[in-house]
Design a protein around this motif. Structure first.
Motif, short mmCIF file in Angstrom:
data_model
loop_
_atom_site.label_atom_id
_atom_site.label_comp_id
_atom_site.label_asym_id
_atom_site.label_seq_id
_atom_site.Cartn_x
_atom_site.Cartn_y
_atom_site.Cartn_z
N THR A 20 -34.58 -26.99 -17.03
CA THR A 20 -35.83 -27.40 -16.40
C THR A 20 -36.66 -28.15 -17.46
N LYS A 21 -37.87 -28.45 -17.13
CA LYS A 21 -38.72 -29.20 -18.06
C LYS A 21 -38.90 -28.46 -19.37
N ARG A 22 -39.09 -27.15 -19.33
CA ARG A 22 -39.38 -26.38 -20.55
C ARG A 22 -38.28 -25.40 -20.94
N LEU A 23 -37.28 -25.23 -20.06
CA LEU A 23 -36.33 -24.14 -20.26
C LEU A 23 -34.88 -24.61 -20.18
N ILE A 24 -34.01 -23.84 -20.82
CA ILE A 24 -32.57 -23.95 -20.64
C ILE A 24 -32.08 -22.58 -20.19
N LEU A 25 -31.28 -22.55 -19.15
CA LEU A 25 -30.66 -21.31 -18.70
C LEU A 25 -29.19 -21.38 -19.05
N ARG A 26 -28.75 -20.49 -19.92
CA ARG A 26 -27.36 -20.49 -20.39
C ARG A 26 -26.85 -19.07 -20.50
N PRO A 27 -25.53 -18.87 -20.57
CA PRO A 27 -24.99 -17.51 -20.74
C PRO A 27 -25.47 -16.87 -22.04
N TRP A 28 -25.61 -15.56 -22.01
CA TRP A 28 -25.98 -14.82 -23.21
C TRP A 28 -24.84 -14.85 -24.23
N GLU A 29 -25.20 -14.78 -25.50
CA GLU A 29 -24.24 -14.68 -26.60
C GLU A 29 -24.58 -13.45 -27.44
N GLU A 30 -23.59 -12.89 -28.08
CA GLU A 30 -23.84 -11.70 -28.92
C GLU A 30 -24.85 -12.00 -30.02
N ALA A 31 -24.89 -13.25 -30.45
CA ALA A 31 -25.84 -13.65 -31.51
C ALA A 31 -27.28 -13.59 -31.03
N ASP A 32 -27.48 -13.43 -29.71
CA ASP A 32 -28.84 -13.35 -29.16
C ASP A 32 -29.42 -11.94 -29.24
N ALA A 33 -28.66 -11.00 -29.80
CA ALA A 33 -29.06 -9.59 -29.74
C ALA A 33 -30.44 -9.34 -30.33
N GLU A 34 -30.74 -9.92 -31.49
CA GLU A 34 -32.03 -9.68 -32.15
C GLU A 34 -33.19 -10.16 -31.26
N GLU A 35 -33.04 -11.35 -30.70
CA GLU A 35 -34.10 -11.89 -29.85
C GLU A 35 -34.21 -11.09 -28.56
N CYS A 36 -33.09 -10.67 -28.02
CA CYS A 36 -33.11 -9.84 -26.82
C CYS A 36 -33.87 -8.54 -27.09
N TYR A 37 -33.56 -7.92 -28.22
CA TYR A 37 -34.21 -6.66 -28.59
C TYR A 37 -35.71 -6.84 -28.80
N LYS A 38 -36.11 -7.99 -29.37
CA LYS A 38 -37.52 -8.27 -29.66
C LYS A 38 -38.38 -8.10 -28.40
N TYR A 39 -37.85 -8.52 -27.26
CA TYR A 39 -38.64 -8.46 -26.03
C TYR A 39 -38.26 -7.28 -25.14
N ALA A 40 -36.99 -6.88 -25.16
CA ALA A 40 -36.54 -5.80 -24.28
C ALA A 40 -36.96 -4.42 -24.78
N LYS A 41 -37.42 -4.32 -26.02
CA LYS A 41 -37.89 -3.03 -26.54
C LYS A 41 -39.30 -2.70 -26.06
N ASP A 42 -40.00 -3.70 -25.55
CA ASP A 42 -41.39 -3.53 -25.13
C ASP A 42 -41.46 -2.63 -23.90
N PRO A 43 -42.23 -1.55 -23.93
CA PRO A 43 -42.33 -0.64 -22.78
C PRO A 43 -42.96 -1.29 -21.55
N LEU A 44 -43.57 -2.48 -21.71
CA LEU A 44 -44.15 -3.17 -20.57
C LEU A 44 -43.10 -3.96 -19.78
N VAL A 45 -41.91 -4.12 -20.35
CA VAL A 45 -40.90 -4.98 -19.73
C VAL A 45 -39.89 -4.18 -18.90
N GLY A 46 -39.14 -3.29 -19.53
CA GLY A 46 -38.04 -2.61 -18.86
C GLY A 46 -38.44 -1.64 -17.77
N PRO A 47 -39.33 -0.67 -18.06
CA PRO A 47 -39.63 0.37 -17.07
C PRO A 47 -40.12 -0.15 -15.73
N ILE A 48 -40.91 -1.20 -15.73
CA ILE A 48 -41.42 -1.72 -14.45
C ILE A 48 -40.30 -2.37 -13.63
N CYS A 49 -39.19 -2.73 -14.33
CA CYS A 49 -38.02 -3.27 -13.64
C CYS A 49 -36.99 -2.20 -13.30
#
Length: 324
Positions: free
Chosen positions: A5-34
């Protein structure tokens, strides 16, 4: 598959993304509400990437400015969802890192994945749900055109070992196609200095785009082509301030304002986009036609009784329905 899209790329996840995934997925505001527990380490995120985020049609949302993942979006199919009733249906799911909330990112990602689902995957329905209280997710679904279906109480949330109230929405291919036409009409309003709604025949029936989303846009002029002796032309000729009533399959559209009737073909040629001029010239009796021009700064749109401003009128005018 990589989507963009204009601002985004949607691509498959890679194992190298783990640190960035953890950075946001550790937030208690993200996971529990989902409905899932926050990630506890980068290693946990890596394992989840391998097991959960590697299924088909699951995408990391990449922020182009950093080229790093900031969230996840997925079209769930088959046994991964309990909402679908056939192979041509799927369920949309997503989450986004908190620093990127409120920027319109998730609707942007969701609209592209929805397009992919309907156009590339041949889906007929896309489902989406949210738990009671998740107003941000509800708003994303509303922006994407999902329509409410039902509410379920005491829904089991196994990862959190609790029960919640869940709301289910659905978007059909037919509704998506209709909204796409509306957005195209709104885009034309926003990007053009002339709004050419269509060639009107002697009965006043043009082909036009629905304009439900066209609000507060700046248009320099609005013009129609009609027969000089049409009922609408005659009525407008008697009024300094008047309106045109037009029809589509689903919409009654009113244009209200000061109208000038133009019969000089040199002026008409200068006003019309080339393709409409050529179209007019193909009429055997083209000289029987004239252009109805809404002057700059005078036009208002009414659609199914709702008013949408093109440009504010200089003075108050009564409802257009009483003018013809």
């Amino acid at each position: 598959m990589i989507l963009e899209t204009k601002r985004l790329i949607l691509r498959p996840w890679e194992e190298a993304d783990a640190e960035e995934c953890y950075k946001y997925a550790k937030d208690p505001l993200v996971g529990p509400i989902c409905g899932w527990i926050p990630h506890t380490s980068a290693e946990v995120s890596k394992a989840i990437i391998k097991i959960v985020l590697s299924v088909p049609e699951t995408y990391a949302i990449i922020w182009k400015e950093t080229n790093l993942p900031i969230g996840n979006i997925v079209l769930k199919m088959g046994t991964d969802t309990d909402l679908t009733e056939g192979e041509d249906e799927c369920e949309l799911g997503y989450w986004l890192g908190v620093p990127y909330w409120g920027k319109g990112i998730m609707p942007e990602a969701a609209k592209e994945l929805i397009r992919h689902g309907f156009e590339d995957l041949g889906m007929k329905k896309i489902w989406c749900a949210y738990y009671d209280g998740n107003e941000k997710s509800k708003r994303v679904q509303e922006k994407c055109g999902f329509q409410y279906q039902w509410t379920t109480y005491d829904v089991e949330v196994p990862l959190l070992q609790e029960k919640r109230t869940g709301h289910v929405n659905c978007l059909t291919k037919k509704e998506w196609d209709r909204r796409k036409q509306q957005e195209l009409g709104a885009h034309l309003l926003e990007s053009c200095d002339t709004l050419q709604l269509g060639i009107i025949d002697e009965n006043g029936f043009p082909m036009i785009y629905p304009m439900e989303k066209a609000t507060s846009v700046a248009i320099d002029k609005v013009l129609f082509i009609t027969k000089k002796d049409s009922d609408k032309g005659k009525a407008i000729g008697k009024c300094e301030k008047s309106c045109i009533e037009c029809y589509t399959d689903e919409t009654i559209l009113w244009l209200l304002g000061k109208i000038e009737i133009i019969k000089d073909f040199e002026i008409i040629k200068s006003l019309l986009p080339e393709k409409y001029w050529e179209r007019l010239m193909k009429h055997e009796n083209y000289r029987d036609y004239c252009v109805l021009l809404f002057k700059t700064g005078t036009a208002k749109i009414y659609e199914n009784g709702k008013k949408y401003v093109i440009k504010e009128l200089d003075s108050d005018i009564p409802d257009g329905r009483n003018l013809l």
